[in-house]
Motif scaffolding. Structure first.
Motif, PDB file in Angstrom:
ATOM      1  N   HIS A 126       0.859  -1.190   0.000  1.00 18.85           N
ATOM      2  CA  HIS A 126       0.000   0.000   0.000  1.00 18.85           C
ATOM      3  C   HIS A 126       0.897   1.243   0.000  1.00 18.85           C
ATOM      4  CE1 HIS A 126      -3.613  -2.399   0.599  1.00 18.85           C
ATOM      5  NE2 HIS A 126      -2.896  -3.128   1.447  1.00 18.85           N
ATOM      6  N   ALA A 127       0.330   2.345  -0.480  1.00 11.65           N
ATOM      7  CA  ALA A 127       1.145   3.543  -0.680  1.00 11.65           C
ATOM      8  C   ALA A 127       0.420   4.783  -0.209  1.00 11.65           C
ATOM      9  CB  ALA A 127       1.501   3.678  -2.157  1.00 11.65           C
ATOM     10  N   ARG A 128       1.212   5.798   0.120  1.00  9.96           N
ATOM     11  CA  ARG A 128       0.701   7.138   0.360  1.00  9.96           C
ATOM     12  C   ARG A 128       1.611   8.117  -0.354  1.00  9.96           C
ATOM     13  NH1 ARG A 128      -1.291   6.773   6.632  1.00  9.96           N
ATOM     14  NH2 ARG A 128      -3.133   5.479   6.190  1.00  9.96           N
ATOM     15  N   SER A 129       0.986   9.192  -0.896  1.00 11.33           N
ATOM     16  CA  SER A 129       1.734  10.096  -1.775  1.00 11.33           C
ATOM     17  C   SER A 129       1.417  11.557  -1.490  1.00 11.33           C
ATOM     18  CB  SER A 129       1.401   9.797  -3.245  1.00 11.33           C
ATOM     19  OG  SER A 129       1.703   8.452  -3.567  1.00 11.33           O
ATOM     20  N   GLY A 130       2.412  12.408  -1.702  1.00  9.77           N
ATOM     21  CA  GLY A 130       2.256  13.852  -1.538  1.00  9.77           C
ATOM     22  C   GLY A 130       3.126  14.595  -2.545  1.00  9.77           C
ATOM     23  N   TRP A 131       3.395  15.853  -2.257  1.00  8.13           N
ATOM     24  CA  TRP A 131       4.185  16.695  -3.162  1.00  8.13           C
ATOM     25  C   TRP A 131       5.358  17.316  -2.405  1.00  8.13           C
ATOM     26  CZ3 TRP A 131       2.453  16.043  -7.925  1.00  8.13           C
ATOM     27  CH2 TRP A 131       1.093  15.870  -8.176  1.00  8.13           C
ATOM     28  N   LEU A 132       6.472  17.442  -3.115  1.00  6.20           N
ATOM     29  CA  LEU A 132       7.628  18.184  -2.623  1.00  6.20           C
ATOM     30  C   LEU A 132       8.000  19.233  -3.666  1.00  6.20           C
ATOM     31  CD1 LEU A 132       9.948  15.289  -1.340  1.00  6.20           C
ATOM     32  CD2 LEU A 132       8.358  16.677   0.019  1.00  6.20           C
ATOM     33  N   THR A 133       8.378  20.414  -3.222  1.00  5.94           N
ATOM     34  CA  THR A 133       8.837  21.458  -4.136  1.00  5.94           C
ATOM     35  C   THR A 133      10.338  21.343  -4.302  1.00  5.94           C
ATOM     36  OG1 THR A 133       7.059  22.937  -3.435  1.00  5.94           O
ATOM     37  CG2 THR A 133       8.931  23.934  -4.573  1.00  5.94           C
ATOM     38  N   SER A 134      10.767  21.034  -5.522  1.00  5.85           N
ATOM     39  CA  SER A 134      12.186  20.761  -5.780  1.00  5.85           C
ATOM     40  C   SER A 134      13.009  22.044  -5.756  1.00  5.85           C
ATOM     41  CB  SER A 134      12.352  20.069  -7.126  1.00  5.85           C
ATOM     42  OG  SER A 134      13.717  19.836  -7.412  1.00  5.85           O
ATOM     43  N   ALA A 135      14.280  21.877  -5.410  1.00  5.59           N
ATOM     44  CA  ALA A 135      15.217  23.002  -5.412  1.00  5.59           C
ATOM     45  C   ALA A 135      15.743  23.295  -6.809  1.00  5.59           C
ATOM     46  CB  ALA A 135      16.390  22.704  -4.477  1.00  5.59           C
ATOM     47  N   THR A 136      15.418  22.441  -7.778  1.00  6.02           N
ATOM     48  CA  THR A 136      15.879  22.660  -9.142  1.00  6.02           C
ATOM     49  C   THR A 136      14.722  22.409 -10.105  1.00  6.02           C
ATOM     50  OG1 THR A 136      17.593  22.098 -10.777  1.00  6.02           O
ATOM     51  CG2 THR A 136      16.719  20.293  -9.433  1.00  6.02           C
ATOM     52  N   TYR A 137      14.973  22.679 -11.377  1.00  8.75           N
ATOM     53  CA  TYR A 137      13.894  22.605 -12.364  1.00  8.75           C
ATOM     54  C   TYR A 137      14.510  22.315 -13.727  1.00  8.75           C
ATOM     55  CZ  TYR A 137      10.017  24.371 -15.315  1.00  8.75           C
ATOM     56  OH  TYR A 137       9.018  24.511 -16.245  1.00  8.75           O
ATOM     57  N   GLY A 138      14.016  21.299 -14.400  1.00  9.37           N
ATOM     58  CA  GLY A 138      14.442  21.023 -15.770  1.00  9.37           C
ATOM     59  C   GLY A 138      15.755  20.298 -15.913  1.00  9.37           C
ATOM     60  N   GLY A 139      16.589  20.276 -14.870  1.00  6.90           N
ATOM     61  CA  GLY A 139      17.905  19.649 -14.952  1.00  6.90           C
ATOM     62  C   GLY A 139      18.645  19.801 -13.636  1.00  6.90           C
ATOM     63  N   SER A 140      19.972  19.543 -13.683  1.00 11.51           N
ATOM     64  CA  SER A 140      20.798  19.587 -12.458  1.00 11.51           C
ATOM     65  C   SER A 140      20.188  18.693 -11.387  1.00 11.51           C
ATOM     66  CB  SER A 140      20.934  21.023 -11.946  1.00 11.51           C
ATOM     67  OG  SER A 140      21.544  21.851 -12.907  1.00 11.51           O
ATOM     68  N   SER A 141      19.944  17.444 -11.767  1.00 12.61           N
ATOM     69  CA  SER A 141      19.252  16.510 -10.878  1.00 12.61           C
ATOM     70  C   SER A 141      19.931  16.360  -9.529  1.00 12.61           C
ATOM     71  CB  SER A 141      19.159  15.132 -11.549  1.00 12.61           C
ATOM     72  OG  SER A 141      18.479  15.209 -12.777  1.00 12.61           O
ATOM     73  N   TRP A 142      21.283  16.463  -9.512  1.00 11.82           N
ATOM     74  CA  TRP A 142      22.013  16.270  -8.268  1.00 11.82           C
ATOM     75  C   TRP A 142      21.617  17.276  -7.204  1.00 11.82           C
ATOM     76  CZ3 TRP A 142      23.921  17.589 -13.028  1.00 11.82           C
ATOM     77  CH2 TRP A 142      24.378  18.899 -13.192  1.00 11.82           C
ATOM     78  N   LEU A 143      21.085  18.428  -7.608  1.00 12.97           N
ATOM     79  CA  LEU A 143      20.619  19.404  -6.632  1.00 12.97           C
ATOM     80  C   LEU A 143      19.362  18.890  -5.924  1.00 12.97           C
ATOM     81  CD1 LEU A 143      21.086  22.749  -8.634  1.00 12.97           C
ATOM     82  CD2 LEU A 143      22.728  21.552  -7.161  1.00 12.97           C
ATOM     83  N   GLY A 144      18.485  18.236  -6.678  1.00 11.14           N
ATOM     84  CA  GLY A 144      17.297  17.637  -6.071  1.00 11.14           C
ATOM     85  C   GLY A 144      17.656  16.476  -5.158  1.00 11.14           C
ATOM     86  N   HIS A 145      18.585  15.628  -5.613  1.00 14.08           N
ATOM     87  CA  HIS A 145      18.994  14.479  -4.788  1.00 14.08           C
ATOM     88  C   HIS A 145      19.570  14.956  -3.461  1.00 14.08           C
ATOM     89  CE1 HIS A 145      19.919  12.491  -8.948  1.00 14.08           C
ATOM     90  NE2 HIS A 145      18.628  12.612  -8.734  1.00 14.08           N
ATOM     91  N   SER A 146      20.510  15.897  -3.529  1.00 13.98           N
ATOM     92  CA  SER A 146      21.198  16.338  -2.311  1.00 13.98           C
ATOM     93  C   SER A 146      20.278  17.146  -1.399  1.00 13.98           C
ATOM     94  CB  SER A 146      22.450  17.146  -2.668  1.00 13.98           C
ATOM     95  OG  SER A 146      22.138  18.220  -3.537  1.00 13.98           O
ATOM     96  N   THR A 147      19.327  17.897  -1.974  1.00 11.46           N
ATOM     97  CA  THR A 147      18.368  18.634  -1.146  1.00 11.46           C
ATOM     98  C   THR A 147      17.514  17.672  -0.332  1.00 11.46           C
ATOM     99  OG1 THR A 147      18.277  20.547  -2.627  1.00 11.46           O
ATOM    100  CG2 THR A 147      16.377  20.193  -1.205  1.00 11.46           C
ATOM    101  N   THR A 148      17.024  16.627  -0.986  1.00 10.26           N
ATOM    102  CA  THR A 148      16.202  15.635  -0.292  1.00 10.26           C
ATOM    103  C   THR A 148      16.975  14.950   0.814  1.00 10.26           C
ATOM    104  OG1 THR A 148      14.992  15.210  -2.353  1.00 10.26           O
ATOM    105  CG2 THR A 148      14.767  13.582  -0.605  1.00 10.26           C
ATOM    106  N   MET A 149      18.206  14.598   0.522  1.00  6.20           N
ATOM    107  CA  MET A 149      18.981  13.811   1.474  1.00  6.20           C
ATOM    108  C   MET A 149      19.611  14.641   2.590  1.00  6.20           C
ATOM    109  SD  MET A 149      18.657  10.695   0.772  1.00  6.20           S
ATOM    110  CE  MET A 149      17.604   9.950  -0.471  1.00  6.20           C
ATOM    111  N   SER A 150      19.810  15.931   2.359  1.00  9.68           N
ATOM    112  CA  SER A 150      20.506  16.755   3.354  1.00  9.68           C
ATOM    113  C   SER A 150      19.571  17.543   4.259  1.00  9.68           C
ATOM    114  CB  SER A 150      21.440  17.747   2.647  1.00  9.68           C
ATOM    115  OG  SER A 150      20.682  18.728   1.950  1.00  9.68           O
ATOM    116  N   GLY A 151      18.358  17.831   3.765  1.00 11.04           N
ATOM    117  CA  GLY A 151      17.481  18.721   4.512  1.00 11.04           C
ATOM    118  C   GLY A 151      17.862  20.177   4.355  1.00 11.04           C
TER     119      GLY A 151
END
Length: 595
Positions: free
Chosen positions: A318-343
């Motif tokens: 079973h799953a539950r889902s929501g939304w997060l506002t990313s720190a980046t847009y369109g590219g530079s994926s590593w910024l999204g990864h590190s934002t999620t993992m670092s807080g």
């Protein structure tokens, strides 16, 4: 004539012994000045065709003026382009004309040429702002973003091939150099014209200045665009403020990164409610809110999410889902990864470098710090040394060259997600850690990376082998150049790529997940503006999936939507809030580190 007089005359006319006499015969050597022949031909042509010469001169002058004015009023955003933007009175042109009229010839020519090159540089910066706004949802940062051109070149090479990439790079360099030359020549020509007709030019400059002030005072507009413009001066001030803000941000963020709510939390007090769980964190490339809500992409993606929710439910998940506002847009994926993992809000490359060099606790490292989890990363997009492994706290990382893939690349993506997931299963997930620990895994899937052509298709899990099965699928897929050039097709193919990635991941979970498996998956950012829209949010979906009902009970207070598809009105958090909320929900005790 006397003999003495004749003798003196002969002595005077006779050549001296130490001065050689001029040759009286033989070919005469000629040393013409450069361009003398060309200039003479042009002069003769102008004398022979005075009307045509006059028309040509006027035409070149008009083109020079049009080029300069276009550069002065050029906006820095694609959405603000339009004919009305280029029929304005630039203040810089009025001031420039006054300066040119006041200068002597040589300083005037030098100033005009230098001003032309400077204007070309500002035009290039405006064009870069356009591109970055269109692809990354933000303007170009003149301090931080030069390193991204290498990534852009690699992306083009993977998508279009080396030959096309080299041609594109050469074309861009040639265009920039040509722009510098043309604007310098145009400025010199116009300054010379002003000097030749100084009386008329002075009166015209005064009139233009009065008109500009009047239009500014009255707020006169054409098609909603102010007639009076100071675009270049404004752009220059904006660039200066941006540089200053970047330098200030660098110093301020270093202090922020040293503060950590869980920085001093002992391992025994981190995620106690997840001990013994098979933790899998997965990022899906470019999986954004537009995939679920855009009228072109949403029907197929929503149908897939609903179907996969039902399929997982049959398997006990079973799953539950929501939304997060990313720190980046369109590219530079590593910024999204590190934002999620670092807080931390890691919205640019300098912040990223600061965090990677720090000891700020990552979410993945929190599991390693417990001593109860082995940590591993599977990253088919990593194709070079990845020193960030240390900050992430990953004991082992499998990159693109360590997964045994022998099939074709799918544009930028080195291998299909389904293959990467099967390799994760064979090399990692199916093997329990030798020391009896649980495992925390970080997977970064890449099949939904632009240009979304060609897109892999699902095959039988027992048919994957070394990936050769994908050769026919890749060959039959779309040409990247065709998709990149077509906005509607890009949107359609993007939606299909998200469907593929979600299907591959949830099928893997359905096939190989156990009662202890907990899957957290989310997007790293929205797709580029040409796909998501110029005014799209930066939101991405996030889901937590588990068989153990206690895992989802821990986040019951979050207000997330049941299933894999978050509701439109589901809570939206900044991506940087996820780490602390997740750690708190699963029993972690804060012990702040204050820097």
């Amino acid at each position: 004539m006397s003999q003495d007089t004749s003798t003196r005359q002969l002595e005077t006319e006779a050549p001296k012994d130490d001065v050689p006499a001029a040759p009286t015969s033989g070919p005469r050597r000629s040393f013409p000045r450069p361009w003398t022949g060309w200039a003479a031909r042009v002069r003769r042509w102008r004398e022979a065709h005075p009307t045509a010469a006059q028309g040509l001169s006027v035409s070149v002058t008009v083109l020079a003026a049009a080029l300069v004015v276009a550069a002065l009023v050029m906006p820095n955003s694609v959405v603000r382009l339009g004919p009305a933007k280029f029929v304005r009175i630039p203040a810089e042109a009025v001031i420039g004309a006054a300066v040119m009229l006041a200068l002597p010839r040589r300083p005037r020519v030098v100033t005009a040429a230098v001003s032309g090159v400077a204007l070309a540089a500002m035009t290039v910066l405006n064009a870069l702002d356009m591109g970055f706004n269109q692809y990354l949802g933000r303007p170009f940062n003149v301090v931080l973003d030069w390193s991204l051109f290498g990534d852009a070149e690699s992306y083009l090479e993977d998508s279009l091939g080396r030959t096309a990439t080299l041609a594109a790079v050469a074309g861009v360099i040639a265009a920039v150099l040509l722009l510098c030359v043309l604007l310098a020549l145009a400025m010199v020509r116009l300054s010379n014209l002003l000097a030749r007709h100084s009386g008329t030019a002075t009166r015209g400059t005064l009139i233009a200045g009065v008109v500009w002030i009047t239009c500014t005072s009255l707020g006169l507009q054409v098609s909603g665009v102010p007639v009076a413009a100071d675009s270049t001066a404004t752009a220059l001030k904006t660039q200066a403020r941006r540089i200053s803000a970047t330098l200030r941000d660098e110093a301020a963020f270093e202090k922020v990164a040293r503060v950590d709510a869980f920085g001093n939390t002992p391992g025994s007090q981190l995620v106690p409610d997840l001990r013994g769980k098979d933790m899998v964190f997965t990022f899906i490339e470019s999986y954004g809110r537009s995939a679920i809500e855009d009228p072109i992409m949403a029907p197929g993606v929503d149908q897939t999410l609903d179907a996969r929710t039902k399929a997982l439910a049959k398997a006990g998940f079973h799953a539950r889902s929501g939304w997060l506002t990313s720190a980046t847009y369109g590219g530079s994926s590593w910024l999204g990864h590190s934002t999620t993992m670092s807080g931390l809000w890691i919205s640019n490359q300098q912040r990223y470098r600061t965090v990677m060099a720090s000891d700020h606790l990552s979410l993945t490292d929190a599991f390693r710090k417990t001593g109860a989890f082995d940590t591993v990363g599977v990253m088919p997009g990593v194709q070079k040394a990845w020193p960030e492994q240390k900050w992430y706290g990953l004991d082992k990382v499998y990159n693109a060259f360590q997964l045994g893939y022998r099939g074709p690349k799918f544009s930028w993506s080195t291998m299909p997600d389904q293959y990467a997931l099967q390799q994760y299963q064979d090399r990692v997930h199916s093997k329990r850690p030798a020391d009896g620990k649980a495992r925390m895994s970080l997977l970064i899937l890449t099949s939904s990376h632009q240009p979304w052509a060609p897109i892999p298709k699902m095959v039988g899990w027992d048919q994957l082998g070394d990936g050769s099965v994908f050769k026919g699928i890749q060959a039959a897929g779309n040409d990247p150049a065709d998709v990149i050039a077509d906005t509607t097709k890009s949107r359609q193919e993007y939606g299909k790529s998200i469907q593929y990635s979600v299907t591959a991941l949830t099928q893997w979970l359905q096939r190989y997940g156990s009662k202890d498996t907990v899957l957290v998956f989310l997007g790293d950012h929205q797709p580029i503006a040409r796909v998501s829209g110029n005014h799209a949010s930066r939101d991405v979906p996030v889901s937590i999936v588990a068989k153990d009902p206690k895992v989802l009970d821990k986040i019951a207070g979050w207000g997330w939507t049941d299933g894999l598809r978050p509701a439109h009105n589901a809570p939206v958090w900044k991506m940087s809030a996820f780490r602390d909320r997740f750690l708190t929900a699963y029993g972690s005790t804060p012990h702040p580190k204050k820097g």
